[in-house]
Design an enzyme around this catalytic site. Structure first.
Site, PDB file in Angstrom:
ATOM      1  N   ASN A 185       5.249  81.115 112.789  1.00 25.56           N
ATOM      2  CA  ASN A 185       5.644  79.864 111.995  1.00 25.56           C
ATOM      3  C   ASN A 185       4.973  78.551 112.428  1.00 25.56           C
ATOM      4  OD1 ASN A 185       6.876  77.465 110.564  1.00 25.56           O
ATOM      5  ND2 ASN A 185       8.694  78.195 111.127  1.00 25.56           N
ATOM      6  N   ASP A 191       1.523  85.866 110.489  1.00 24.41           N
ATOM      7  CA  ASP A 191       2.310  85.139 109.331  1.00 24.41           C
ATOM      8  C   ASP A 191       3.647  84.935 109.755  1.00 24.41           C
ATOM      9  OD1 ASP A 191       1.402  85.417 106.146  1.00 24.41           O
ATOM     10  OD2 ASP A 191       3.608  85.118 106.648  1.00 24.41           O
ATOM     11  N   ILE A 192       4.430  84.402 108.960  1.00 25.43           N
ATOM     12  CA  ILE A 192       5.956  84.120 109.358  1.00 25.43           C
ATOM     13  C   ILE A 192       6.620  85.289 108.739  1.00 25.43           C
ATOM     14  CG2 ILE A 192       6.462  83.061 107.032  1.00 25.43           C
ATOM     15  CD1 ILE A 192       7.999  80.967 108.206  1.00 25.43           C
ATOM     16  N   ARG A 193       6.147  86.134 107.811  1.00 30.27           N
ATOM     17  CA  ARG A 193       6.667  87.350 107.396  1.00 30.27           C
ATOM     18  C   ARG A 193       5.835  88.525 107.734  1.00 30.27           C
ATOM     19  NH1 ARG A 193       5.188  87.146 101.825  1.00 30.27           N
ATOM     20  NH2 ARG A 193       3.830  85.883 102.503  1.00 30.27           N
ATOM     21  N   LYS A 230      -3.009  68.389 100.081  1.00 33.80           N
ATOM     22  CA  LYS A 230      -4.397  68.664 100.459  1.00 33.80           C
ATOM     23  C   LYS A 230      -5.458  67.661 100.482  1.00 33.80           C
ATOM     24  CE  LYS A 230      -4.067  72.991 100.510  1.00 33.80           C
ATOM     25  NZ  LYS A 230      -4.254  73.932 101.802  1.00 33.80           N
ATOM     26  N   GLY A 240      -0.844  86.491 102.732  1.00 40.47           N
ATOM     27  CA  GLY A 240      -0.967  85.853 101.343  1.00 40.47           C
ATOM     28  C   GLY A 240      -2.119  86.284 100.547  1.00 40.47           C
ATOM     29  N   GLN A 241      -2.234  85.560  99.369  1.00 42.37           N
ATOM     30  CA  GLN A 241      -3.289  86.343  98.407  1.00 42.37           C
ATOM     31  C   GLN A 241      -4.636  86.261  98.990  1.00 42.37           C
ATOM     32  OE1 GLN A 241      -4.044  83.611  95.168  1.00 42.37           O
ATOM     33  NE2 GLN A 241      -5.031  85.211  93.715  1.00 42.37           N
ATOM     34  N   TYR A 272       1.486  69.170  96.231  1.00 42.57           N
ATOM     35  CA  TYR A 272       0.411  70.075  96.966  1.00 42.57           C
ATOM     36  C   TYR A 272      -0.819  69.394  96.845  1.00 42.57           C
ATOM     37  CZ  TYR A 272      -2.755  74.088  96.658  1.00 42.57           C
ATOM     38  OH  TYR A 272      -3.735  74.761  96.906  1.00 42.57           O
TER      39      TYR A 272
HETATM   40  N1  SER Z   1      -4.457  78.129  92.535  1.00 47.27           N
HETATM   41  C1  SER Z   1      -3.777  76.810  93.089  1.00 47.27           C
HETATM   42  C2  SER Z   1      -2.809  76.408  92.521  1.00 47.27           C
HETATM   43  O1  SER Z   1      -2.607  77.043  91.062  1.00 47.27           O
HETATM   44  C3  SER Z   1      -5.102  75.667  93.037  1.00 47.27           C
HETATM   45  O2  SER Z   1      -5.454  75.479  94.241  1.00 47.27           O
HETATM   46  O3  SER Z   1      -1.931  75.884  92.939  1.00 47.27           O
END
Ligand code: SER
Length: 314
Positions: A53, A35-37, A147, A12-13, A143
């Site tokens: 996974n 990673d899964i990919r 969190k 990921g990023q 999300y």
């Molecule tokens: N950068 C994230 C989002 O925009 C926030 O944690 O979902």
């Protein structure tokens, strides 16, 4: 002590840059990217890689058994915008992924666990400016809900089982190495890319939507610094507020125009991400991170903009 570090969600990023940095510090062979990919960059060639996974607990168990990691970074997650497209999957991945790793960290006596939280834990009734560490938290994205719940689990595992868990509430992260992962703050990254490619950008957030942000260099450095702090200095086991800067699309465009004078910023029709952004803080108070582990960002808006454009041009 020899560290064995497992990074779950390495493609990921954040993972892309974190794995590279950790491998510089601890040696390529001691940082296991998962990673899964399949990774489509240097990560696979430089050091160990495992397909994982995080929802498959048996496979995850084998991973812990094979490497007996001293440190684990769990980065796999669905972010705010993609999470809204598939709320149940976001909850399942973000929550059960964390619970699986928490249990295995206990079972295999992992020394330290890192798990990122987000400014998305705040909601419409949280204070918007200089949002404090402790305040009303009423997230309204799946999300953000996952969190916030995750933060409570982290603190619970610290208090109940003594697990040394550390966490940061990341603001929007700006980077050029890997594509962003479906967040609301990603508009800023798209703006940089489009400014160079097309000379114009259509923002899905309105002109005056101010959000807390951070350059990835600071985020990676801050994360590794937090993992290096002696346990007794860590006063927060849920997740630390952290920030680098705050800006609106209009302010970012103005900064980009210092490098690309003809850059034009326009705005799209209604986008659901506008509502998400409107529920989040404009700025963050991270005084606890400053006092507990001397947190200090190195990149402000102008330094970040210059660095982003410079690297994207290459
Ligand atoms: N950068 C994230 C989002 O925009 C926030 O944690 O979902």
């Amino acid at each position: 002590m020899l560290e064995k570090i497992v990074v779950i969600g390495s493609n990921g990023q954040i993972g892309t840059e974190l794995v590279t940095e950790l491998r510089k510090i601890y040696g390529d062979g001691n940082v296991i990217a998962c990673d899964i990919r399949r990774p489509d960059y240097d990560i696979k060639n430089a050091g160990p890689f495992e397909f994982i996974n995080v929802l498959e607990k048996d496979i995850l168990n084998q991973l812990f058994q094979k490497y007996k990691p001293t440190q684990v970074y769990l980065l796999a997650a669905l972010l705010s915008a993609t999470g809204e497209q598939n709320p149940k999957l976001a909850w399942d991945l973000n929550m059960n992924g964390l619970l699986n790793v928490l249990d295995l960290a206990i079972a295999y006596k992992t020394t330290r666990l890192y798990w990122p939280s987000s400014i998305a834990v705040f909601g419409p009734n949280s204070p918007k400016d200089k949002t404090p560490q402790y305040c009303i938290m009423d997230p309204n994205t799946v999300y953000g809900i996952s969190k916030l719940a995750g933060e409570r689990w982290c603190e619970y595992y610290f208090q109940r089982y003594g697990l040394d868990i550390r966490s940061i509430r990341y603001p929007g992260l700006i980077s050029w190495k890997a594509a962003p992962g479906g967040g609301t703050t990603d508009y800023a990254i798209h703006m940089f890319n489009d400014a160079l490619k097309k000379g114009s950008y259509q923002s899905f957030l309105s002109a005056d939507t101010e959000l807390p942000m951070m350059y990835m260099d600071d985020a990676i450095r801050g994360t590794i610094e937090l993992m290096d702090v002696p346990t007794e200095k860590i006063n927060i086991r849920s997740s630390y507020n952290l920030t680098g800067m705050s800006f609106t699309p209009e302010v970012l465009a103005e900064e980009i125009r210092k490098h690309i004078p003809h850059f034009k910023l326009g705005y799209t029709e209604y986008d659901q991400r506008q509502e998400i952004a409107a529920s989040w803080p404009r700025s963050i108070n991270d005084s606890q991170a400053q006092s507990d582990w001397n947190w200090k960002p190195e990149f402000n808006l102008s330094k970040m903009t210059a660095d982003m454009l410079n690297n994207l041009k290459k």
